[in-house]
Design a protein around this motif. Structure first.
Motif, PDB file in Angstrom:
ATOM      1  N   MET A 278      -2.793 -10.678 -14.749  1.00 23.37           N
ATOM      2  CA  MET A 278      -2.645  -9.340 -14.173  1.00 23.37           C
ATOM      3  C   MET A 278      -2.838  -8.251 -15.223  1.00 23.37           C
ATOM      4  N   LEU A 279      -2.334  -8.470 -16.424  1.00 21.88           N
ATOM      5  CA  LEU A 279      -2.527  -7.477 -17.481  1.00 21.88           C
ATOM      6  C   LEU A 279      -4.009  -7.359 -17.838  1.00 21.88           C
ATOM      7  N   TRP A 280      -4.715  -8.469 -17.823  1.00 20.88           N
ATOM      8  CA  TRP A 280      -6.162  -8.459 -18.067  1.00 20.88           C
ATOM      9  C   TRP A 280      -6.878  -7.652 -16.998  1.00 20.88           C
ATOM     10  N   LEU A 281      -6.533  -7.895 -15.739  1.00 20.81           N
ATOM     11  CA  LEU A 281      -7.161  -7.155 -14.639  1.00 20.81           C
ATOM     12  C   LEU A 281      -6.824  -5.668 -14.710  1.00 20.81           C
ATOM     13  N   ARG A 282      -5.580  -5.356 -15.005  1.00 21.09           N
ATOM     14  CA  ARG A 282      -5.157  -3.953 -15.083  1.00 21.09           C
ATOM     15  C   ARG A 282      -5.980  -3.180 -16.110  1.00 21.09           C
ATOM     16  N   ASP A 283      -6.352  -3.839 -17.182  1.00 21.85           N
ATOM     17  CA  ASP A 283      -7.111  -3.169 -18.234  1.00 21.85           C
ATOM     18  C   ASP A 283      -8.585  -2.991 -17.887  1.00 21.85           C
ATOM     19  N   ARG A 284      -9.053  -3.629 -16.822  1.00 25.37           N
ATOM     20  CA  ARG A 284     -10.478  -3.597 -16.491  1.00 25.37           C
ATOM     21  C   ARG A 284     -10.790  -3.037 -15.110  1.00 25.37           C
ATOM     22  N   VAL A 285      -9.833  -3.057 -14.210  1.00 26.02           N
ATOM     23  CA  VAL A 285     -10.051  -2.662 -12.828  1.00 26.02           C
ATOM     24  C   VAL A 285      -8.905  -1.759 -12.386  1.00 26.02           C
ATOM     25  N   ARG A 286      -9.211  -0.808 -11.528  1.00 26.23           N
ATOM     26  CA  ARG A 286      -8.157   0.026 -10.963  1.00 26.23           C
ATOM     27  C   ARG A 286      -7.485  -0.734  -9.819  1.00 26.23           C
ATOM     28  N   VAL A 287      -6.342  -1.316 -10.090  1.00 22.46           N
ATOM     29  CA  VAL A 287      -5.610  -2.090  -9.089  1.00 22.46           C
ATOM     30  C   VAL A 287      -4.727  -1.129  -8.286  1.00 22.46           C
ATOM     31  N   HIS A 288      -5.029  -1.001  -7.001  1.00 20.78           N
ATOM     32  CA  HIS A 288      -4.273  -0.073  -6.159  1.00 20.78           C
ATOM     33  C   HIS A 288      -2.913  -0.635  -5.739  1.00 20.78           C
ATOM     34  N   ALA A 289      -2.850  -1.934  -5.465  1.00 23.26           N
ATOM     35  CA  ALA A 289      -1.601  -2.540  -4.996  1.00 23.26           C
ATOM     36  C   ALA A 289      -1.641  -4.039  -5.287  1.00 23.26           C
ATOM     37  N   ALA A 290      -0.456  -4.649  -5.355  1.00 25.94           N
ATOM     38  CA  ALA A 290      -0.386  -6.092  -5.605  1.00 25.94           C
ATOM     39  C   ALA A 290       0.945  -6.629  -5.110  1.00 25.94           C
ATOM     40  N   ILE A 291       0.952  -7.922  -4.832  1.00 25.87           N
ATOM     41  CA  ILE A 291       2.169  -8.637  -4.452  1.00 25.87           C
ATOM     42  C   ILE A 291       1.981 -10.092  -4.851  1.00 25.87           C
ATOM     43  N   ASP A 292       3.068 -10.757  -5.254  1.00 29.91           N
ATOM     44  CA  ASP A 292       2.943 -12.177  -5.560  1.00 29.91           C
ATOM     45  C   ASP A 292       3.148 -12.986  -4.288  1.00 29.91           C
ATOM     46  N   LEU A 293       2.443 -14.105  -4.193  1.00 33.76           N
ATOM     47  CA  LEU A 293       2.444 -14.919  -2.977  1.00 33.76           C
ATOM     48  C   LEU A 293       3.487 -16.016  -3.092  1.00 33.76           C
ATOM     49  N   SER A 294       4.723 -15.671  -2.776  1.00 30.13           N
ATOM     50  CA  SER A 294       5.813 -16.643  -2.825  1.00 30.13           C
ATOM     51  C   SER A 294       6.154 -17.189  -1.445  1.00 30.13           C
ATOM     52  N   ASP A 295       5.929 -16.398  -0.400  1.00 32.16           N
ATOM     53  CA  ASP A 295       6.321 -16.784   0.960  1.00 32.16           C
ATOM     54  C   ASP A 295       5.133 -17.058   1.869  1.00 32.16           C
ATOM     55  N   GLY A 296       3.943 -17.148   1.323  1.00 31.84           N
ATOM     56  CA  GLY A 296       2.754 -17.422   2.115  1.00 31.84           C
ATOM     57  C   GLY A 296       1.899 -16.184   2.319  1.00 31.84           C
ATOM     58  N   VAL A 297       0.584 -16.389   2.428  1.00 35.12           N
ATOM     59  CA  VAL A 297      -0.337 -15.269   2.608  1.00 35.12           C
ATOM     60  C   VAL A 297       0.030 -14.447   3.833  1.00 35.12           C
ATOM     61  N   MET A 298       0.361 -15.103   4.931  1.00 33.06           N
ATOM     62  CA  MET A 298       0.648 -14.381   6.172  1.00 33.06           C
ATOM     63  C   MET A 298       1.794 -13.388   5.988  1.00 33.06           C
ATOM     64  N   ARG A 299       2.881 -13.849   5.419  1.00 32.64           N
ATOM     65  CA  ARG A 299       4.055 -12.995   5.294  1.00 32.64           C
ATOM     66  C   ARG A 299       3.877 -11.943   4.193  1.00 32.64           C
ATOM     67  N   ASP A 300       3.388 -12.358   3.033  1.00 34.64           N
ATOM     68  CA  ASP A 300       3.293 -11.416   1.918  1.00 34.64           C
ATOM     69  C   ASP A 300       2.217 -10.354   2.153  1.00 34.64           C
ATOM     70  N   ALA A 301       1.122 -10.719   2.817  1.00 31.47           N
ATOM     71  CA  ALA A 301       0.115  -9.718   3.156  1.00 31.47           C
ATOM     72  C   ALA A 301       0.685  -8.691   4.129  1.00 31.47           C
ATOM     73  N   ARG A 302       1.542  -9.125   5.030  1.00 27.76           N
ATOM     74  CA  ARG A 302       2.194  -8.171   5.940  1.00 27.76           C
ATOM     75  C   ARG A 302       3.089  -7.201   5.167  1.00 27.76           C
ATOM     76  N   HIS A 303       3.775  -7.712   4.159  1.00 28.29           N
ATOM     77  CA  HIS A 303       4.599  -6.821   3.328  1.00 28.29           C
ATOM     78  C   HIS A 303       3.731  -5.741   2.675  1.00 28.29           C
ATOM     79  N   LEU A 304       2.592  -6.163   2.119  1.00 25.43           N
ATOM     80  CA  LEU A 304       1.724  -5.213   1.443  1.00 25.43           C
ATOM     81  C   LEU A 304       1.151  -4.198   2.434  1.00 25.43           C
ATOM     82  N   ALA A 305       0.772  -4.670   3.619  1.00 26.91           N
ATOM     83  CA  ALA A 305       0.239  -3.767   4.639  1.00 26.91           C
ATOM     84  C   ALA A 305       1.280  -2.736   5.062  1.00 26.91           C
TER      85      ALA A 305
END
Length: 337
Positions: free
Chosen positions: A211-238
């Motif tokens: 993530m630190l590598w990406l932050r230094d190269r790309v403008r990351v607008h938002a992020a979340i770690d996938l601990s509870d599954g794509v379905m649930r965590d993507a809903r949190h981000l949305a």
């Protein structure tokens, strides 16, 4: 690890504390030269001085016997490693550099000094890998079940949050999905997991460096770690970003352990709703990853995959899904759990 500080009065509790700290110190690795730990472990509290202009970032994660781990499934080293890794993964999502962690543990009295040392070795293995130092904690006796709570401390000039995704953003995910959930499913059925899946379950990797590598190269607008599954965590981000997310199931990077059944209902459930991945879901401007995904794969020997996009609206849509009744992901208070 720095084990200097006030001496502790001897006794059964102190023996376990000392064993934990020595285990964590023996397993530790690199430390962060940008941070000054002003009060190391050994006092009533710890202190550190982050770099000028940085915000302190804090998170915690609990691990409860019977919910997050079972003794018959894993060693105490693995239990300690997983407890710390899950907390450190939150810092990764925030693009925060780890400084240290504190561990609160409630252990049944029959768990001996070697158990405490094994827990320490597991915590020290992952914390040392990301440059964090064990700064302290608390230990109490409990009639059971065993309980661990890991609080992680880090810093970032501008932490990445869940709330910055914008319409038109692309959604990308690090690594591969579904292996840890496949291992858990096998363990729950009394089966021996695929070794690759077992490794993913036992030793998840907090994506701090990635993530630190990406932050230094790309403008990351938002992020979340996938601990509870794509379905649930993507809903949190949305929900946090007040946008609608569209995920293409066919684009999801399935782990090799799912080969042969990723499109079957069981495989699809593990891939979309299994959880335990601890990979990162990130939102970036359209086109921002051009050329970056390949460089990321070379730098980390890890795929970086576009899986969808954000648009005006709310909620989550998953296209190409064969099972419309798929659950939303892990929820501690889901009825019937």
């Amino acid at each position: 690890m720095n084990l200097t500080g006030p001496a502790l009065a001897e006794g059964p509790e102190t023996a376990r504390i000392r064993a934990f700290l020595e285990g964590a110190g023996a397993a530790g690795g690199r430390t962060n030269p940008a941070v000054t730990v002003t009060l190391p472990v050994g006092d009533d509290a710890a202190g550190f001085r982050p770099p000028d202009g940085a915000q302190v970032v804090v998170s915690c994660d609990a691990s409860v016997e019977g919910i997050h781990f079972r003794r018959e499934w894993m060693t105490w080293e693995t239990i300690g490693y997983r407890a710390a890794a899950s907390a450190l993964s939150d810092l990764a999502a925030m693009a925060a550099t780890p400084v240290g962690l504190v561990v609160a543990a409630a252990l049944p009295p029959e768990l001996d000094v070697e158990t405490a040392a094994a827990l320490g070795r597991g915590v020290g293995e992952v914390s040392g890998r990301v440059g964090a130092e064990v700064l302290g904690g608390d230990l109490v006796a409990s009639p059971g079940p065993a309980f661990l709570d890991v609080t992680v401390l880090g810093y970032a000039a501008a932490p990445t949050t869940r709330s910055g995704a914008r319409p038109g953003d692309e959604l990308w995910v690090t690594g591969e999905l579904g292996a840890a959930a496949a291992a858990l499913s096998d363990l729950e059925r009394g089966l021996e997991p695929d070794p690759r899946a077992r490794r993913a379950f036992d030793r998840p990797r907090p994506r701090i460096d990635e993530m630190l590598w990406l932050r230094d190269r790309v403008r990351v607008h938002a992020a979340i770690d996938l601990s509870d599954g794509v379905m649930r965590d993507a809903r949190h981000l949305a929900a946090a970003s007040e946008v609608a997310l569209e995920v293409e199931a066919d684009r999801l990077p399935a782990a090799p352990a799912l080969e042969g059944f990723r499109r079957a209902p069981a495989g699809e459930r593990l891939l979309l709703a299994g959880g335990e991945d601890y990979e990162l879901l990130i939102a970036v401007p359209s086109g921002a990853m051009q050329g970056t995904a390949r460089a990321f794969a070379v730098a980390f020997d890890l795929p970086l995959t576009r899986i969808g996009s954000a648009r005006e609206g709310e909620g989550l849509t998953v296209s190409g899904r064969s099972n419309p009744a798929l659950p939303a992901g892990f929820d501690h208070f889901e009825a019937g759990r």
